[in-house]
Design an enzyme around this catalytic site. Structure first.
Site, mmCIF file in Angstrom:
data_model
loop_
_atom_site.group_PDB
_atom_site.id
_atom_site.type_symbol
_atom_site.label_atom_id
_atom_site.label_comp_id
_atom_site.label_asym_id
_atom_site.label_seq_id
_atom_site.Cartn_x
_atom_site.Cartn_y
_atom_site.Cartn_z
ATOM 1 N N LYS A 11 31.908 -56.289 51.713
ATOM 2 C CA LYS A 11 31.269 -55.094 51.146
ATOM 3 C C LYS A 11 31.706 -53.844 51.911
ATOM 4 O O LYS A 11 32.271 -53.957 53.011
ATOM 5 C CB LYS A 11 29.752 -55.271 51.201
ATOM 6 C CG LYS A 11 29.230 -55.523 52.607
ATOM 7 C CD LYS A 11 27.867 -56.206 52.593
ATOM 8 C CE LYS A 11 27.403 -56.417 54.019
ATOM 9 N NZ LYS A 11 26.173 -57.200 54.110
ATOM 10 N N TYR A 69 32.376 -25.669 69.110
ATOM 11 C CA TYR A 69 31.174 -25.121 68.469
ATOM 12 C C TYR A 69 30.018 -25.058 69.455
ATOM 13 O O TYR A 69 29.772 -26.008 70.199
ATOM 14 C CB TYR A 69 30.751 -25.992 67.286
ATOM 15 C CG TYR A 69 31.514 -25.713 66.005
ATOM 16 C CD1 TYR A 69 31.519 -24.433 65.436
ATOM 17 C CD2 TYR A 69 32.209 -26.722 65.358
ATOM 18 C CE1 TYR A 69 32.218 -24.190 64.253
ATOM 19 C CE2 TYR A 69 32.903 -26.488 64.179
ATOM 20 C CZ TYR A 69 32.901 -25.216 63.642
ATOM 21 O OH TYR A 69 33.583 -24.972 62.476
HETATM 22 C C1 LIG Z 1 26.248 -58.034 55.186
HETATM 23 C C2 LIG Z 1 25.775 -59.395 54.947
HETATM 24 C C3 LIG Z 1 26.342 -60.484 55.633
HETATM 25 C C4 LIG Z 1 27.299 -60.312 56.784
HETATM 26 O O1 LIG Z 1 26.563 -59.930 57.929
HETATM 27 P P1 LIG Z 1 27.240 -59.633 59.343
HETATM 28 O O2 LIG Z 1 26.103 -59.316 60.234
HETATM 29 O O3 LIG Z 1 28.141 -58.449 59.138
HETATM 30 O O4 LIG Z 1 27.996 -60.834 59.747
HETATM 31 C C5 LIG Z 1 25.950 -61.757 55.253
HETATM 32 N N1 LIG Z 1 25.017 -61.947 54.278
HETATM 33 C C6 LIG Z 1 24.424 -60.927 53.626
HETATM 34 C C7 LIG Z 1 23.397 -61.204 52.592
HETATM 35 C C8 LIG Z 1 24.765 -59.616 53.964
HETATM 36 O O5 LIG Z 1 24.162 -58.600 53.334
#
Ligand SMILES: *Cc1c(COP(=O)(O)O)cnc(C)c1O
Length: 351
Positions: A41, A250
């Site tokens: 994702k 800044y």
């Molecule tokens: C993002 C996510 C993962 C991966 O988690 P990490 O902590 O990045 O390893 C696995 N399962 C679900 C449902 C997630 O939303």
């Protein structure tokens, strides 16, 4: 578009170590024992979902998890869409797209189950809420028959505190085992990156690491096991000399206490190099540490390059962006550090 045959030169680039990505996958896979999927994702945690999926597929990864339907579409030509799980679930307005694409919704509520069933069902995944109270079907919603007849591939739940030594991990494991007894599914899945390190009982048929694939040290036990994958680099735009008493950046938060050499580099908070690194971050050039002076701007950072006499305009410096130490320094999570990397970076993969 004018000049569309040319790639515009970019003054910031993200060097991506495909070999390290694959080695991290193989390591997590060996810790997992069984099948190991990948959370891709948010554009593969900022690295580039397509490149990540291509490399992990070649390394034997078969299951991919995204948040949005659009993210599933971006990788649907690279893998069997039936191996892509869309974690956000399925709303009324998603149905046509979902059925057309053929990726699996992760059904998160009784309403989504009803909706999917109404459309004729088809292969899907189901999320159970075992205590995080984010997405998923809760125990009190799991009425007899709710999931009967559904073709469930992955029945999953998500750990809230896998990176901590806390009783919640055991509690979620127990509730997951209790709830899944009444449900028929092809595969069970509970562990994210840190969850893999909790032990065998948490592994079930399939694990779902994200962060650790991309070089994040998701928990203490992964220290020394995981390699950095993403290396942001920025080009020097200008080099200058400033005198004692001169103000920098800044709001003039830095005042030179001596004659100093500075360099402006092309990376800023619009690239994901956030203001949390103001006065704290650094870049590296030929082994020389170059501290950030004053505030991080939108597109630029000013460095103290007094120790790097030969550094010139046009040269490239590497940002100190090792996820765990950069997280400790900035107060940003390793997840934020990676997923915030902007699309202004030219992403350059090597093996
Ligand atoms: C993002 C996510 C993962 C991966 O988690 P990490 O902590 O990045 O390893 C696995 N399962 C679900 C449902 C997630 O939303």
């Amino acid at each position: 578009m004018l000049f569309d045959d040319y790639q515009a030169p970019s003054p910031c680039r993200l060097r991506l170590d495909g070999g390290a990505l694959v080695r991290n996958y193989e390591k997590l896979s060996s810790f997992s024992g069984g099948e190991t999927g990948a959370a891709v994702k948010a554009n593969g945690y900022g690295l580039g979902a397509r490149e990540v999926v291509e490399r992990l597929s070649a390394a034997g990864c078969e299951d991919f998890f995204v948040a949005h339907w659009g993210e599933a579409a971006q990788i649907a030509d690279l893998v069997d869409p039936q191996n892509i799980s869309v974690l956000s679930g399925i709303q009324e307005g998603d149905m046509e797209f979902a059925v057309g694409l053929g990726a699996k919704p992760v059904l998160n509520s009784p309403l989504q189950v009803k909706r999917w069933r109404h459309m004729g069902g088809g292969l899907c995944d189901v999320m159970l809420n075992t205590g995080m109270n984010r997405l998923g079907i809760s125990e009190h919603e799991l009425e007899p028959g709710l999931l009967d007849g559904l073709d469930i591939d992955i029945l999953m739940s998500h750990l809230a505190s896998a990176d901590e030594d806390t009783l919640q991990n055991e509690e979620q494991l127990e509730l997951f085992m209790e709830m899944n007894e009444q449900i028929t599914a092809r595969r069970l899945s509970l562990a994210n990156s840190a969850g893999i390190m909790l032990g065998e009982e948490w592994h079930f048929d399939l694990t779902r690491p994200g962060l650790a694939l991309y070089g994040g040290i998701a928990c203490e036990d992964l220290q020394g096991e995981i390699e950095q994958v993403a290396f942001p680099e920025a080009q020097v735009l200008q080099r200058s000399i400033i005198q004692e008493g001169d103000l920098v950046g800044y709001n003039a938060t830095f005042t030179a206490d001596r004659t100093m050499q500075t360099a402006v580099i092309s990376i800023g908070y619009a690239d994901g190099y956030l203001r949390a690194f103001s006065e704290k971050g650094s870049a590296i050039w030929q082994g020389i540490r170059l501290p950030v002076l004053g505030r991080v701007s939108m597109d630029m950072v000013i460095l103290d390059v007094s120790d790097a006499e030969d550094l010139n305009e046009g040269d490239w410096v590497a940002m100190d962006y090792e996820p765990l130490s950069a997280s400790q320094l900035s107060g940003l999570s390793q997840y934020e550090l990676l997923t915030g990397l902007s699309d202004r970076f030219q992403r350059i993969w090597h093996d």
